[in-house]
Design a protein around this motif. Structure first.
Motif, PDB file in Angstrom:
ATOM      1  N   GLN A   1      43.983  53.396  68.580  1.00  0.00           N
ATOM      2  CA  GLN A   1      43.054  54.415  67.537  1.00  0.00           C
ATOM      3  C   GLN A   1      42.291  55.936  68.891  1.00  0.00           C
ATOM      4  N   TRP A   2      41.685  55.485  69.081  1.00  0.00           N
ATOM      5  CA  TRP A   2      40.969  56.188  69.983  1.00  0.00           C
ATOM      6  C   TRP A   2      42.110  57.308  71.028  1.00  0.00           C
ATOM      7  N   ARG A   3      42.780  55.531  71.663  1.00  0.00           N
ATOM      8  CA  ARG A   3      43.034  55.773  72.860  1.00  0.00           C
ATOM      9  C   ARG A   3      44.944  56.997  72.420  1.00  0.00           C
ATOM     10  N   GLU A   4      45.210  56.746  70.431  1.00  0.00           N
ATOM     11  CA  GLU A   4      46.351  57.998  70.424  1.00  0.00           C
ATOM     12  C   GLU A   4      45.694  59.627  70.622  1.00  0.00           C
TER      13      GLU A   4
ATOM     14  N   GLU B   1      36.524  53.338  75.885  1.00  0.00           N
ATOM     15  CA  GLU B   1      36.272  52.437  77.216  1.00  0.00           C
ATOM     16  C   GLU B   1      34.880  51.864  76.188  1.00  0.00           C
ATOM     17  N   GLN B   2      34.237  52.709  75.556  1.00  0.00           N
ATOM     18  CA  GLN B   2      33.350  51.591  74.842  1.00  0.00           C
ATOM     19  C   GLN B   2      34.036  50.735  73.903  1.00  0.00           C
ATOM     20  N   PHE B   3      35.431  51.076  73.349  1.00  0.00           N
ATOM     21  CA  PHE B   3      35.887  49.426  72.721  1.00  0.00           C
ATOM     22  C   PHE B   3      36.742  49.043  73.464  1.00  0.00           C
ATOM     23  N   GLU B   4      36.973  49.071  74.363  1.00  0.00           N
ATOM     24  CA  GLU B   4      37.700  48.221  75.247  1.00  0.00           C
ATOM     25  C   GLU B   4      36.569  47.095  75.803  1.00  0.00           C
ATOM     26  N   ALA B   5      35.534  47.586  75.528  1.00  0.00           N
ATOM     27  CA  ALA B   5      34.533  47.005  76.797  1.00  0.00           C
ATOM     28  C   ALA B   5      34.071  46.019  75.495  1.00  0.00           C
ATOM     29  N   GLN B   6      34.115  46.498  74.291  1.00  0.00           N
ATOM     30  CA  GLN B   6      33.790  45.528  72.808  1.00  0.00           C
ATOM     31  C   GLN B   6      34.700  44.455  73.489  1.00  0.00           C
ATOM     32  N   ALA B   7      35.213  44.720  72.583  1.00  0.00           N
ATOM     33  CA  ALA B   7      36.505  43.826  72.869  1.00  0.00           C
ATOM     34  C   ALA B   7      36.942  42.763  73.575  1.00  0.00           C
ATOM     35  N   ALA B   8      35.948  43.020  75.422  1.00  0.00           N
ATOM     36  CA  ALA B   8      36.383  42.312  76.353  1.00  0.00           C
ATOM     37  C   ALA B   8      35.548  41.677  76.138  1.00  0.00           C
ATOM     38  N   LYS B   9      34.011  41.449  75.461  1.00  0.00           N
ATOM     39  CA  LYS B   9      32.809  41.114  75.142  1.00  0.00           C
ATOM     40  C   LYS B   9      33.063  39.857  74.508  1.00  0.00           C
ATOM     41  N   ALA B  10      33.715  40.451  72.984  1.00  0.00           N
ATOM     42  CA  ALA B  10      34.271  39.308  72.348  1.00  0.00           C
ATOM     43  C   ALA B  10      35.049  38.455  71.821  1.00  0.00           C
ATOM     44  N   HIS B  11      35.966  38.465  73.193  1.00  0.00           N
ATOM     45  CA  HIS B  11      37.053  37.721  73.703  1.00  0.00           C
ATOM     46  C   HIS B  11      36.250  36.365  74.989  1.00  0.00           C
TER      47      HIS B  11
ATOM     48  N   ARG C   1      45.352  76.765  73.639  1.00  0.00           N
ATOM     49  CA  ARG C   1      44.818  76.755  74.976  1.00  0.00           C
ATOM     50  C   ARG C   1      43.623  77.668  75.504  1.00  0.00           C
ATOM     51  N   THR C   2      43.117  78.586  74.237  1.00  0.00           N
ATOM     52  CA  THR C   2      41.343  79.302  75.079  1.00  0.00           C
ATOM     53  C   THR C   2      41.005  78.483  74.557  1.00  0.00           C
ATOM     54  N   ASP C   3      40.820  77.833  74.046  1.00  0.00           N
ATOM     55  CA  ASP C   3      39.969  76.193  73.028  1.00  0.00           C
ATOM     56  C   ASP C   3      38.972  75.867  74.019  1.00  0.00           C
ATOM     57  N   PRO C   4      37.789  76.868  73.811  1.00  0.00           N
ATOM     58  CA  PRO C   4      36.703  75.607  75.018  1.00  0.00           C
ATOM     59  C   PRO C   4      36.224  74.419  75.108  1.00  0.00           C
ATOM     60  N   GLU C   5      36.367  73.980  74.283  1.00  0.00           N
ATOM     61  CA  GLU C   5      35.755  73.078  73.690  1.00  0.00           C
ATOM     62  C   GLU C   5      36.834  71.761  73.965  1.00  0.00           C
ATOM     63  N   ALA C   6      38.289  71.822  74.219  1.00  0.00           N
ATOM     64  CA  ALA C   6      39.314  71.283  74.429  1.00  0.00           C
ATOM     65  C   ALA C   6      39.432  69.215  75.161  1.00  0.00           C
ATOM     66  N   GLU C   7      38.234  69.970  76.721  1.00  0.00           N
ATOM     67  CA  GLU C   7      38.279  69.399  77.657  1.00  0.00           C
ATOM     68  C   GLU C   7      37.626  68.483  77.342  1.00  0.00           C
ATOM     69  N   ALA C   8      36.286  69.039  76.620  1.00  0.00           N
ATOM     70  CA  ALA C   8      34.952  67.869  76.095  1.00  0.00           C
ATOM     71  C   ALA C   8      35.852  66.772  74.779  1.00  0.00           C
ATOM     72  N   ARG C   9      36.699  67.172  74.115  1.00  0.00           N
ATOM     73  CA  ARG C   9      37.138  66.642  73.069  1.00  0.00           C
ATOM     74  C   ARG C   9      37.884  65.522  73.808  1.00  0.00           C
ATOM     75  N   ALA C  10      38.605  65.835  74.897  1.00  0.00           N
ATOM     76  CA  ALA C  10      39.172  64.642  75.578  1.00  0.00           C
ATOM     77  C   ALA C  10      38.265  63.556  76.401  1.00  0.00           C
ATOM     78  N   LYS C  11      37.296  64.496  77.019  1.00  0.00           N
ATOM     79  CA  LYS C  11      36.410  63.202  77.088  1.00  0.00           C
ATOM     80  C   LYS C  11      35.813  62.297  76.422  1.00  0.00           C
ATOM     81  N   GLN C  12      35.641  63.008  75.175  1.00  0.00           N
ATOM     82  CA  GLN C  12      34.548  62.305  74.420  1.00  0.00           C
ATOM     83  C   GLN C  12      35.604  60.766  73.518  1.00  0.00           C
ATOM     84  N   PHE C  13      36.769  61.076  73.765  1.00  0.00           N
ATOM     85  CA  PHE C  13      37.890  60.478  73.079  1.00  0.00           C
ATOM     86  C   PHE C  13      38.212  59.350  74.322  1.00  0.00           C
ATOM     87  N   ARG C  14      37.695  59.859  75.358  1.00  0.00           N
ATOM     88  CA  ARG C  14      37.859  58.780  76.941  1.00  0.00           C
ATOM     89  C   ARG C  14      36.892  57.802  77.194  1.00  0.00           C
TER      90      ARG C  14
END
Length: 442
Positions: free
Chosen positions: A427-430, A400-410, A383-396
């Motif tokens: 995996q990144w979504r989890e 999005e990056q891999f979903e875009a790659q999947a769409a282009k491959a299709h 709860r006091t970890d200042p990097e938690a939100e940053a990590r969540a944004k990084q995962f998000r």
């Protein structure tokens, strides 16, 4: 009417009662019939004017006697009855041969005697037919004699083979068997069976008996040597077991519980390896060995029972500490919860050992409390970890990056790369979900 003939009567053949033949040989052809003479004696003879009685033969008529006592027909009937008596005797010989109740040797002798007497027999009848019937009986008797001889030879062969097999069995027992009682009983059984086998010639029987006797002697020598060696082994076992008993008795007062119990276990293995001593000595030594062993383990049990009572009391104390520990609530004042847990852990170590079967249960309950406090501390840190939100944004962003790659491959028709990109996005979504949950639970 009384017989008034002046000529000798025909020979009377009385078949002997003979032993049963093994198997009668079947007649190779039907027996030639012999007609009864009494019903038509005139067909086979006549009485002359002077009373002479004649019988018809292949060589002409032959005088067989005279009849003066009555009518010629009565004389012919008299001699015809004699013929029928002989005919009946021949039929009886044949019947006995066919049924197997007659001795073929005696039958052949009687048939030959009757045949030889036909040339002078005072009878009226079909002598040629009777002779043919006798020839048939003689042929049958000869065949039966051949069969008897063959059966006797076969019986001898079978008897020799039986004794050979028994001799072979005794020889095998003598050279291989170590089941002394079973083998000895079997040899005695073979001897009993041997005595029942008859029909072996003396020379062959002597040879086979020498084989049997030699094998039996070999077995008896081997058995005697075995038991003599066994006596020596048992004497050595007695000495060894006396040594083991003395050591067992010397250990019975030991208080070095673990090593001494292990040594008793080893002594038991050595006792079994020593083999059997003579029965009386073995029983006495075993009683001494068990008494020493029982004395030690009885003392050990007494000590262990006292220790078990102490351990049970310790378990009760630890249950009381667990009841106290399980009331700790780390969600409120985490520092107070940690301090309370530390005090309980110190007292826990001071209590001492508990019964072995309770260790896992009690330690598990304490670890559960420790995990609960540790989990609360970890949650507070997140709860006091200042990097938690940053990590969540990084995962998000990565999702999005891999979903875009999947769409282009299709769109490019590259399904393999599309599947790989989708798997990475999943995996990144989890990880994103976990990061978002951490942020949401602050």
């Amino acid at each position: 009417m009384a017989d008034q003939s002046t000529e000798p009567t025909s020979p009377q053949v009385t078949p002997e009662v003979v032993s049963h033949a093994p198997t009668p040989a079947p007649m190779r052809k039907e027996a030639p019939p012999v007609p009864a003479a009494e019903s038509n004696p005139g067909a086979w003879g006549r009485v002359g004017d002077e009373g002479t009685v004649y019988v018809k033969t292949a060589d002409g008529e032959r005088a067989i006697g005279s009849w003066q006592a009555g009518a010629p027909e009565e004389g012919l009937a008299h001699f015809a009855r004699r013929f029928d008596d002989v005919r009946t005797e021949v039929e009886l010989l044949e019947t006995r041969l066919t049924s197997g109740s007659g001795d073929p040797k005696h039958a052949a002798s009687n048939a030959k005697h009757i045949k030889e007497s036909l040339a002078t027999a005072a009878v009226v009848g079909d002598l040629a037919a009777l002779e043919a019937r006798l020839n048939h009986v003689l042929a049958h008797a000869e065949q039966a004699l051949a069969n008897v001889k063959k059966a006797r030879e076969q019986a001898r062969t079978d008897a020799v083979r039986r004794k050979e097999k028994l001799a072979e069995e005794v020889e095998q027992i003598a050279s291989e068997s170590t089941q002394w009682k079973v083998a000895g009983d079997r040899i005695r059984g073979i001897l009993d069976e041997w005595k029942t086998i008859k029909g072996v010639d003396r020379k062959t029987d002597d040879v086979l008996w020498k084989r049997f006797s030699k094998a039996r002697d070999t077995f008896n020598r081997r058995r005697g040597a075995h038991f003599a060696d066994l006596d020596r082994q048992r004497a050595g076992a007695k000495v060894r077991k006396q040594e083991l008993v003395e050591e067992a008795e010397s250990l019975s007062d030991s208080e070095d519980w673990g090593p001494t119990a292990g040594r008793y276990k080893a002594l038991m293995a050595e006792w079994k390896a020593a083999g059997r001593a003579p029965k009386d000595a073995d029983d006495d030594l075993w009683q001494r060995f068990r008494a020493a062993q029982d004395k030690f383990f009885a003392r050990r049990s007494e000590v262990f029972n006292s220790r078990d009572a102490e351990f049970a009391e310790n378990a009760k104390k630890k249950e009381e500490l667990l009841a106290e520990a399980e009331k700790i609530n780390p969600r409120g004042d985490l520092d107070a919860a940690r301090a309370a847990l530390n005090r309980i852990q110190e007292r826990w170590e001071q209590v001492g050992k508990v019964p072995r079967e309770r260790i896992r249960e009690l330690e598990g309950r304490l670890r559960a409390v420790e995990e609960k406090v540790r989990g609360a501390a970890d949650a507070q840190w997140r709860r006091t970890d200042p990097e938690a939100e940053a990590r969540a944004k990084q995962f998000r962003d990565r999702v999005e990056q891999f979903e875009a790659q999947a769409a282009k491959a299709h769109e490019a028709g590259d399904e393999k790369r599309a599947k790989q990109a989708e798997a990475q996005a999943a995996q990144w979504r989890e990880w994103l979900a976990a990061a978002e949950n951490a942020v949401a639970s602050r």
